[in-house]
Every structure is written in structure tokens, then in C-alpha cells.
Motif scaffolding. Sequence first.
Motif, PDB file in Angstrom:
ATOM      1  N   UNK A   1      12.559   0.662   0.509  1.00  0.00           N
ATOM      2  CA  UNK A   1      12.703   1.843   1.335  1.00  0.00           C
ATOM      3  C   UNK A   1      12.428   3.114   0.539  1.00  0.00           C
ATOM      4  N   UNK A   2      12.687   3.074  -0.748  1.00  0.00           N
ATOM      5  CA  UNK A   2      12.399   4.200  -1.633  1.00  0.00           C
ATOM      6  C   UNK A   2      11.201   3.835  -2.502  1.00  0.00           C
ATOM      7  N   UNK A   3      10.026   4.213  -2.045  1.00  0.00           N
ATOM      8  CA  UNK A   3       8.786   3.784  -2.687  1.00  0.00           C
ATOM      9  C   UNK A   3       8.194   4.912  -3.512  1.00  0.00           C
ATOM     10  N   UNK A   4       7.697   4.561  -4.675  1.00  0.00           N
ATOM     11  CA  UNK A   4       6.935   5.481  -5.518  1.00  0.00           C
ATOM     12  C   UNK A   4       5.463   5.080  -5.463  1.00  0.00           C
ATOM     13  N   UNK A   5       4.600   6.062  -5.414  1.00  0.00           N
ATOM     14  CA  UNK A   5       3.174   5.757  -5.446  1.00  0.00           C
ATOM     15  C   UNK A   5       2.434   6.843  -6.206  1.00  0.00           C
ATOM     16  N   UNK A   6       1.283   6.474  -6.738  1.00  0.00           N
ATOM     17  CA  UNK A   6       0.424   7.380  -7.490  1.00  0.00           C
ATOM     18  C   UNK A   6      -0.813   7.694  -6.658  1.00  0.00           C
TER      19      UNK A   6
END
Length: 320
Positions: free
Chosen positions: A179-184
Motif C-alpha cells: 500500500x505504501x509504494x516507492x517508485x523511481x
Amino acid sequence: MLYTSLTTNLFNNWNNKYMIKYLILITLLCGVMTAQITIKIYNQGRALVQEERKKKFSQTGKQNLLVPNLPHAAESSSINLFSDDMQVMSKEYIYHPISVESLLSVNMDKEVELVKYGEDGSITFSTVGKLISNVMNVAVFEIDGKIVVNPPYSYRFSDIPDNIKEYPYLNCVVNSSSKNANYNLTYITRGIDWKAEYNLYLTSDNNSEIEGWYSIRNDNKIAYENADVTLVSGDVNFEIQGPNLKFRTTATMARTGHSQSIQPETGETENYFLFHIPEKISLSAKSEIRNKFVTKNKLPYKNVYHISHSLSRFHRNTPT
């Protein structure tokens, strides 16, 4: 005192065929994603921007991800997303700027308020019509059971729909495991450029002083705060030369108005140089910053004269 301004362009013979491949490779090899915003600026009016972003979903699994605030000059084919928290299944580049046409398009088959304004800006007349067509900038309404083509009114809308935005954006379908996603986010954009400038002062018959400045220009409407910036110059062709980087310390850099100096690291191959600015800087929208990177004084110099002439001037009435 004589003053000479020499502007250098150290990035000639750009090879467009290998540009995208080069930028992606150099991104992976030179400290990728170590800061929230990393920008590599090429003095060809292009920059590779890398941003770390976060997204809080209401659930896991397959769902939509909206990636906002892309610059207008971003090259859509270069936009990429990388994440360990989600799989990107599809990407759609969308640019619907706010305009009368875009607002009318999303209100097709809906009622629109049509108004007239007085000289003082107040509304003197108001009616409601159903928009039934808007082809080739010709708006057709149904008003009181009659068909009216291009009525002489202005339009008033209650809100701006979510799919109409000032900046381009990506509409992605992702499969998120968290639910807490990091993306570049990475993309190539025009409108960001840098150049070097050297000022030569002749202080006496024998000595001179030289100053070196680099300037960074951001012509986009997007601002980049606390960015890790690297300036790139050289002839790049990855098909011929691989990215075997060697790092060394070069000329002392000093900030404008300060006596403090900082030693940048320079990545070097046979084809290009990377000038990394060790302090994070902010690139405001529609701005240019200029910093001094070298100062040398008491430099000896000499005058060299070149004389050329021709003995084969056949044109009459031509000044010698």
C-alpha cells in the motif's frame, strides 16, 4: 582593462541514434537514485531527470497510478518507472491542458452555463444549453428546444475535471504488492541546459587574470528543489566506447560571492566528462544560475599576430 568573453560548447557531434541508450546506461552506472532528485544536464539543451516518488494506495493488487507534474518539454518515449513495490503493466502519456476546447470536450452531452458580461465584468445574462457537438471549434448547443451554432456567449464551468491538468501526466496500470509504494521516475527533457564561460582580464603588459563560470538554465515551468546535479560534456557513442569511469579531482570551484571553495569529482572516459556539483542546488522554474568554478591571476601572456594576404584577387572594384 581589456575584457574577453569566451563561451565554450564542449558537447559537439551528438549522436542521436545512441542518445537514449547512453542516458539509460550512464544512469545505472553513476550513483543512480542516491538522492530524491538527480539531474544530469547535457549542454545540448537536454537533461536526464531521476525522481524518487512515493504513492499511498488504498489497497494492493492491480490498480491505476497517476504520475503528475511532468514538464511540457519531456520526451514521452523516454519516461520510465522502476519499482520493487509494484509492477508497471501499462503506461499512457496524457496532456490535456486547460482550455475552452478541452473543457467543452469533457462536457459533451451535458448542460453548460452560457453567460454575457457587462463592461464592469458582472454577468448581465445567463442561460443553460446542452452541448451536442464541438467539431472544428464550432460549438453546437440545444437551448430551449432550439439548435444554436456558436452562440455569442462566454462559458462558465463549475469545476475542472480531474483528467484536465496544466502539465502532462502518466496514467499507469500497476500491480502493487504494498500500500505504501516507492517508485523511481526517469525521463529526458529539453529546456535544461548548461554552458561554460571564461573571462580574460589583461591587467598589465605582462600579466592577466582569468575567471571560469558555469551557468545552468531551466526554461521549464517545473522547479527542482535540492537536486543532485551533474554537468556532462563530451562526444558520446556507447557503441564504440564503454562507460569505464575514472574519478579524479580537478579545478577548484567557488560559489558566487563566497571565498569557500569545493573540490568536484570528475568522471572521465575517452569520450566525455562528468562534472558533479557536490552541493545540492535548486533549479527554479524559468531561471538561470551562474557560479564561478576557477580563478587564476598573475598569468603571463603574449600577443601573437597572424598576417594573411592573397596575390590572386581578380575581382575589380573590390577593396584590397
